[in-house]
Design a protein around this motif. Structure first.
Motif, PDB file in Angstrom:
ATOM      1  N   LYS A  91       6.739   7.574  -2.814  1.00 56.95           N
ATOM      2  CA  LYS A  91       6.789   8.740  -3.084  1.00 56.95           C
ATOM      3  C   LYS A  91       7.585   8.448  -4.933  1.00 56.95           C
ATOM      4  CE  LYS A  91       9.792  12.182  -3.735  1.00 56.95           C
ATOM      5  NZ  LYS A  91      11.493  12.773  -3.735  1.00 56.95           N
ATOM      6  N   ALA A  92       7.152   7.364  -5.786  1.00 56.92           N
ATOM      7  CA  ALA A  92       7.978   7.660  -6.478  1.00 56.92           C
ATOM      8  C   ALA A  92       6.000   7.393  -7.584  1.00 56.92           C
ATOM      9  CB  ALA A  92       7.987   5.676  -7.205  1.00 56.92           C
ATOM     10  N   LEU A  93       5.067   6.122  -6.609  1.00 51.73           N
ATOM     11  CA  LEU A  93       3.790   6.050  -7.073  1.00 51.73           C
ATOM     12  C   LEU A  93       3.073   8.551  -7.370  1.00 51.73           C
ATOM     13  CD1 LEU A  93       2.499   3.516  -5.277  1.00 51.73           C
ATOM     14  CD2 LEU A  93       2.585   3.891  -7.732  1.00 51.73           C
ATOM     15  N   GLU A  94       3.725   8.725  -5.990  1.00 48.98           N
ATOM     16  CA  GLU A  94       3.259  10.049  -6.427  1.00 48.98           C
ATOM     17  C   GLU A  94       3.350  11.346  -7.313  1.00 48.98           C
ATOM     18  OE1 GLU A  94       3.098  11.860  -2.056  1.00 48.98           O
ATOM     19  OE2 GLU A  94       3.502  13.630  -3.110  1.00 48.98           O
ATOM     20  N   THR A  95       5.488  10.896  -7.396  1.00 48.27           N
ATOM     21  CA  THR A  95       5.528  11.674  -8.656  1.00 48.27           C
ATOM     22  C   THR A  95       4.998  11.737 -10.085  1.00 48.27           C
ATOM     23  OG1 THR A  95       7.261  11.466  -6.874  1.00 48.27           O
ATOM     24  CG2 THR A  95       7.836  11.947  -9.125  1.00 48.27           C
ATOM     25  N   PHE A  96       4.646  10.560  -9.898  1.00 51.00           N
ATOM     26  CA  PHE A  96       4.475   9.826 -11.186  1.00 51.00           C
ATOM     27  C   PHE A  96       2.689  10.268 -11.626  1.00 51.00           C
ATOM     28  CE2 PHE A  96       8.400   7.916 -11.455  1.00 51.00           C
ATOM     29  CZ  PHE A  96       8.736   9.248 -12.086  1.00 51.00           C
ATOM     30  N   GLY A  97       2.440  10.498 -10.136  1.00 46.62           N
ATOM     31  CA  GLY A  97       0.564  11.122 -10.917  1.00 46.62           C
ATOM     32  C   GLY A  97      -0.430   9.558 -10.343  1.00 46.62           C
ATOM     33  N   ILE A  98       0.189   8.388  -9.643  1.00 49.62           N
ATOM     34  CA  ILE A  98      -0.860   7.387  -9.564  1.00 49.62           C
ATOM     35  C   ILE A  98      -1.275   7.648  -8.381  1.00 49.62           C
ATOM     36  CG2 ILE A  98      -0.638   5.125  -9.333  1.00 49.62           C
ATOM     37  CD1 ILE A  98       0.125   5.999 -12.236  1.00 49.62           C
ATOM     38  N   LYS A  99      -3.179   8.066  -9.042  1.00 51.30           N
ATOM     39  CA  LYS A  99      -3.580   7.993  -7.313  1.00 51.30           C
ATOM     40  C   LYS A  99      -4.535   6.350  -7.381  1.00 51.30           C
ATOM     41  CE  LYS A  99      -4.026  13.675  -6.616  1.00 51.30           C
ATOM     42  NZ  LYS A  99      -3.126  13.420  -7.847  1.00 51.30           N
ATOM     43  N   PHE A 100      -5.012   6.578  -6.135  1.00 48.57           N
ATOM     44  CA  PHE A 100      -5.350   5.050  -5.647  1.00 48.57           C
ATOM     45  C   PHE A 100      -6.786   5.474  -4.805  1.00 48.57           C
ATOM     46  CE2 PHE A 100      -1.467   4.016  -5.891  1.00 48.57           C
ATOM     47  CZ  PHE A 100      -1.270   2.347  -6.672  1.00 48.57           C
ATOM     48  N   ASP A 101      -7.584   4.765  -5.617  1.00 49.57           N
ATOM     49  CA  ASP A 101      -8.761   4.851  -4.627  1.00 49.57           C
ATOM     50  C   ASP A 101      -9.273   4.683  -3.271  1.00 49.57           C
ATOM     51  OD1 ASP A 101     -10.670   6.627  -6.904  1.00 49.57           O
ATOM     52  OD2 ASP A 101     -10.317   4.442  -8.151  1.00 49.57           O
ATOM     53  N   GLU A 102      -8.610   3.505  -3.015  1.00 50.46           N
ATOM     54  CA  GLU A 102      -8.125   2.536  -1.971  1.00 50.46           C
ATOM     55  C   GLU A 102      -6.638   2.050  -1.490  1.00 50.46           C
ATOM     56  OE1 GLU A 102     -10.831  -0.673  -2.087  1.00 50.46           O
ATOM     57  OE2 GLU A 102     -12.913   1.351  -2.799  1.00 50.46           O
ATOM     58  N   TYR A 103      -6.362   2.238  -0.385  1.00 49.97           N
ATOM     59  CA  TYR A 103      -5.161   2.267  -0.071  1.00 49.97           C
ATOM     60  C   TYR A 103      -4.469   2.812   1.077  1.00 49.97           C
ATOM     61  CZ  TYR A 103      -4.981   7.553   0.146  1.00 49.97           C
ATOM     62  OH  TYR A 103      -5.287   8.305   0.659  1.00 49.97           O
ATOM     63  N   GLN A 104      -3.903   2.155   1.780  1.00 51.40           N
ATOM     64  CA  GLN A 104      -3.509   2.420   3.416  1.00 51.40           C
ATOM     65  C   GLN A 104      -2.317   3.595   3.093  1.00 51.40           C
ATOM     66  OE1 GLN A 104      -0.986   0.070   6.430  1.00 51.40           O
ATOM     67  NE2 GLN A 104      -3.148  -0.619   6.712  1.00 51.40           N
ATOM     68  N   THR A 105      -2.981   4.159   3.940  1.00 53.91           N
ATOM     69  CA  THR A 105      -2.035   6.528   3.704  1.00 53.91           C
ATOM     70  C   THR A 105      -0.378   4.936   4.930  1.00 53.91           C
ATOM     71  OG1 THR A 105      -2.632   6.289   6.567  1.00 53.91           O
ATOM     72  CG2 THR A 105      -3.510   7.755   4.100  1.00 53.91           C
ATOM     73  N   LEU A 106       0.488   6.413   4.745  1.00 58.14           N
ATOM     74  CA  LEU A 106       1.778   5.627   5.626  1.00 58.14           C
ATOM     75  C   LEU A 106       1.975   6.036   6.860  1.00 58.14           C
ATOM     76  CD1 LEU A 106       4.938   8.056   3.319  1.00 58.14           C
ATOM     77  CD2 LEU A 106       4.862   4.848   3.564  1.00 58.14           C
ATOM     78  N   ASP A 107       1.002   6.094   7.780  1.00 59.19           N
ATOM     79  CA  ASP A 107       0.592   6.588   9.000  1.00 59.19           C
ATOM     80  C   ASP A 107      -0.851   5.269   9.513  1.00 59.19           C
ATOM     81  OD1 ASP A 107      -1.228   7.915   7.974  1.00 59.19           O
ATOM     82  OD2 ASP A 107      -0.346   9.052   9.613  1.00 59.19           O
ATOM     83  N   GLY A 108      -0.340   4.377   8.042  1.00 58.70           N
ATOM     84  CA  GLY A 108      -1.765   3.506   8.913  1.00 58.70           C
ATOM     85  C   GLY A 108      -2.349   3.342   8.931  1.00 58.70           C
ATOM     86  N   LYS A 109      -3.023   4.095   8.306  1.00 57.60           N
ATOM     87  CA  LYS A 109      -5.250   4.604   8.001  1.00 57.60           C
ATOM     88  C   LYS A 109      -5.028   3.972   6.602  1.00 57.60           C
ATOM     89  CE  LYS A 109      -5.616   8.713  10.423  1.00 57.60           C
ATOM     90  NZ  LYS A 109      -4.995   9.468   9.565  1.00 57.60           N
ATOM     91  N   ASP A 110      -6.383   3.201   6.921  1.00 60.74           N
ATOM     92  CA  ASP A 110      -6.722   2.062   5.928  1.00 60.74           C
ATOM     93  C   ASP A 110      -7.731   3.135   5.617  1.00 60.74           C
ATOM     94  OD1 ASP A 110      -6.049  -0.029   5.695  1.00 60.74           O
ATOM     95  OD2 ASP A 110      -6.362  -0.998   6.452  1.00 60.74           O
ATOM     96  N   VAL A 111      -7.759   3.472   3.884  1.00 64.76           N
ATOM     97  CA  VAL A 111      -8.757   4.081   3.116  1.00 64.76           C
ATOM     98  C   VAL A 111      -9.760   3.201   2.099  1.00 64.76           C
ATOM     99  CG1 VAL A 111      -8.932   6.394   1.262  1.00 64.76           C
ATOM    100  CG2 VAL A 111      -7.573   6.977   3.531  1.00 64.76           C
ATOM    101  N   GLY A 112     -10.856   2.791   2.180  1.00 63.35           N
ATOM    102  CA  GLY A 112     -11.352   2.196   1.416  1.00 63.35           C
ATOM    103  C   GLY A 112     -12.010   1.165   3.034  1.00 63.35           C
ATOM    104  N   GLN A 113     -14.067   0.560   2.170  1.00 61.28           N
ATOM    105  CA  GLN A 113     -13.806  -0.397   2.930  1.00 61.28           C
ATOM    106  C   GLN A 113     -13.523  -2.383   2.394  1.00 61.28           C
ATOM    107  OE1 GLN A 113     -16.541   0.708   4.558  1.00 61.28           O
ATOM    108  NE2 GLN A 113     -15.846   2.472   4.135  1.00 61.28           N
ATOM    109  N   TYR A 114     -12.974  -1.918   1.701  1.00 59.33           N
ATOM    110  CA  TYR A 114     -11.686  -3.384   1.403  1.00 59.33           C
ATOM    111  C   TYR A 114     -10.383  -4.132   2.164  1.00 59.33           C
ATOM    112  CZ  TYR A 114     -15.948  -3.704  -1.343  1.00 59.33           C
ATOM    113  OH  TYR A 114     -17.498  -4.180  -1.535  1.00 59.33           O
TER     114      TYR A 114
END
Ligand code: GLU
Length: 542
Positions: A91-114
């Motif tokens: 929530k804090a990261l989203e509020t301040f507009g910090i976006k990631f190219d790769e991460y794991q979503t809150l429901d546990g899905k990996d976005v990214g190949q690493y």
């Protein structure tokens, strides 16, 4: 051979090889100058401004280089974990507009190949490399128990090592295959320790982009790589994760400088090339005794990023203030480019301040005021309402009932003004700041003014008609004041104050105090229009 056998004895279930793991993480194909960096927080339920500072620096470095920014959750310290910690962080990261190219979503899905982008899901990899190091004789199992006596010995060893600044080897470092087997047959658990190759007098030099070359004592301690529960402490996880995940620059707090020599030895043992370090300074505050100290979770509400959300600060205010701290050139850039978005300000890692920046709430509030001063009444109203819906439902109800009135209030002296009033720095302060709009004020005149105030306000109330412009409003006050013995020309008043009951400013003050309970306020004419004729007449009855 013996080491290989020990490794197999310790990790019979680990069948994957280091080569197989490395093959799963191909080298990223990057263009010249592209930086891959990451934010690697431990989800503790508290987002410290210092951690966010680091996240924001790395975010900018990745973006400015057209690179890649990823989020890795370092959740291996289960003792520190709290419920909802992940949600609070996201929530804090989203509020301040910090976006990631790769991460794991809150429901546990990996976005990214690493991925996986969560450390506890990477445990098998740590074991593969621990097994490899044991097989190569670079690491060994340690069966020391944290029983009372043993713990004392371990503690002593630790302090001795620190005091003497000399190396201290672990007693288990040379166990034979038979000894290891005997411990295991005995059902004992083990940690894996690095067999340091240093003797305690070596020194190393490593480069840091912010601090320059740093010379330090080399690691000379058999540090733990895997705890007995199979979880790696930070150094081993850092070397493996940042290598596999293709980090090209490790941006982290300067508190890690002291342990960097140990990290370097781990990289070497693993045969991994070292990654460029960039240790950022920690944010400080001036303490009550005038001392400079680290901004602290314990004493400073503003150490918590949630504070800025709860207080309704514009998110750009904190981002711009942090940019100010990262590079002092930001302030001048902002002056010269008042309308550009902060992300247009580019800085290189080498331009990041090396000295601990000071958090100054007054300066921060000024930045927030400047930002809010550029908002339209409608924008401020909408932000206020959205904030109130979450933090003050009662207020939200009042704001919703009469949008036009409150948009007008929010626009007062701001919207379209050549010099917008810079008075509001967060949404939480607004109800108190405008309290005279919500309730009848407490009216108190100075003793010397009491009779004059009563007389003037009575006459003003009798003749009161809502004016349609500020000028008309002022003319009305002036005419009445003149007829009651107030100076309408300030020069005359100054030359002979005793000849008058006061000047027009004094008459305005009486009205202001009657209407708002204060001697200072934004434009009184607008406040009176917002309140409406009936309410104004009511308030003039003092
Ligand atoms: N989990 C560590 C921390 O929060 C990460 C440090 C790093 O960025 O390497 O301090």
């Amino acid at each position: 051979m013996e080491n290989k056998k020990i490794a197999q004895l310790l990790f019979p279930d680990v069948t994957m090889t280091a080569e197989e793991v490395l093959a799963k993480y191909p080298k990223r194909s990057l263009k010249e100058g592209q930086i891959v960096t990451r934010f690697a927080p431990s989800p503790t339920g508290f987002v410290h401004i210092g951690n966010f500072f680091q996240a924001f620096i790395s975010y900018n470095l990745a973006k400015n280089s057209d690179g890649i920014y990823f989020l890795r959750l370092e959740d291996t310290d289960r003792k520190r974990e709290k419920a909802n910690a992940k949600e609070i962080l996201y929530k804090a990261l989203e509020t301040f507009g910090i976006k990631f190219d790769e991460y794991q979503t809150l429901d546990g899905k990996d976005v990214g190949q690493y991925g996986p982008y969560v450390q506890t899901q990477r445990e098998v990899y740590y074991k593969v490399f621990a097994k490899k190091l044991v097989a190569e004789g670079k690491a060994f199992p340690c069966f020391c128990k944290k029983t009372e006596g043993k713990e004392d010995v371990l503690k002593q060893r630790e302090t001795k090592w620190l005091e003497n600044d000399a190396c201290e080897y672990d007693p288990c470092r040379d166990l034979t295959y038979e000894e290891v087997k005997a411990h295991l047959d005995n059902g004992e658990s083990f940690a894996i320790r690095l067999k340091t190759k240093n003797k305690g007098d070596e020194r190393i030099v490593f480069n840091d982009l912010i601090k320059g070359d740093i010379e330090a004592k080399a690691n000379a301690k058999d540090i733990i790589l895997l705890k007995s529960d199979g979880i790696p402490p930070y150094p081993f996880a850092h070397a493996i994760d940042d290598t596999l995940m293709g980090t090209t620059m490790v941006v982290r707090g300067e508190e890690y400088i002291a342990s960097t020599p140990a990290h370097i030895e781990i990289f070497e043992a693993l045969g991994f090339p070292l990654i460029q370090y960039c240790h950022n300074p920690l944010i400080c505050k001036i303490g009550d005794e005038g001392n400079r100290r680290k901004i602290s979770k314990r004493y400073d509400p503003e150490a918590n990023m949630t504070y800025y959300i709860e207080m309704g600060y514009p998110k750009e205010a904190i981002l711009e203030y942090l940019l100010n701290m990262i590079n002092s050139g930001f302030e001048i850039w902002r002056k010269n480019n008042p309308s550009l978005h902060w992300s247009e300000f580019k800085f290189k890692p080498t331009e990041i301040t090396a000295v601990a920046p000071l958090f100054d709430i007054v300066k921060f509030n000024d930045i927030a005021k400047n930002i809010i001063a550029t908002w339209s009444g409608e924008k401020l109203y909408n932000a206020w309402l959205e904030w109130a819906r979450q933090y003050d439902q009662n207020l939200a109800g009042i704001l919703e009932e009469n949008p036009q009135k409150f948009i007008r209030l929010c626009a007062m002296d701001r919207d379209g003004a050549a010099k917008p009033r810079k008075d509001i720095y967060n949404l939480a302060m607004m109800k108190e700041y405008f309290k005279y709009i919500f309730e009848m004020p407490q009216v108190e005149f100075e003793d010397a003014d009491k009779d004059n105030a009563k007389e003037f306000l009575k006459a003003y109330a009798e003749n009161y008609k809502e004016a349609s412009t500020n000028e008309e409003w002022f003319e009305n006050v002036k005419t009445l004041a003149g007829s009651l013995g107030y100076a309408t020309d300030n020069k005359l008043y100054k030359a002979n104050p005793d000849a008058f009951k006061g000047n027009v400013a004094k008459a305005c003050e009486f009205i202001r105090v009657a209407i708002t309970g204060q001697k200072n306020s934004p434009t009184l004419f607008t406040i009176m229009q917002i309140l409406g004729e009936d309410e104004v007449k009511e308030r003039l009855k003092v």
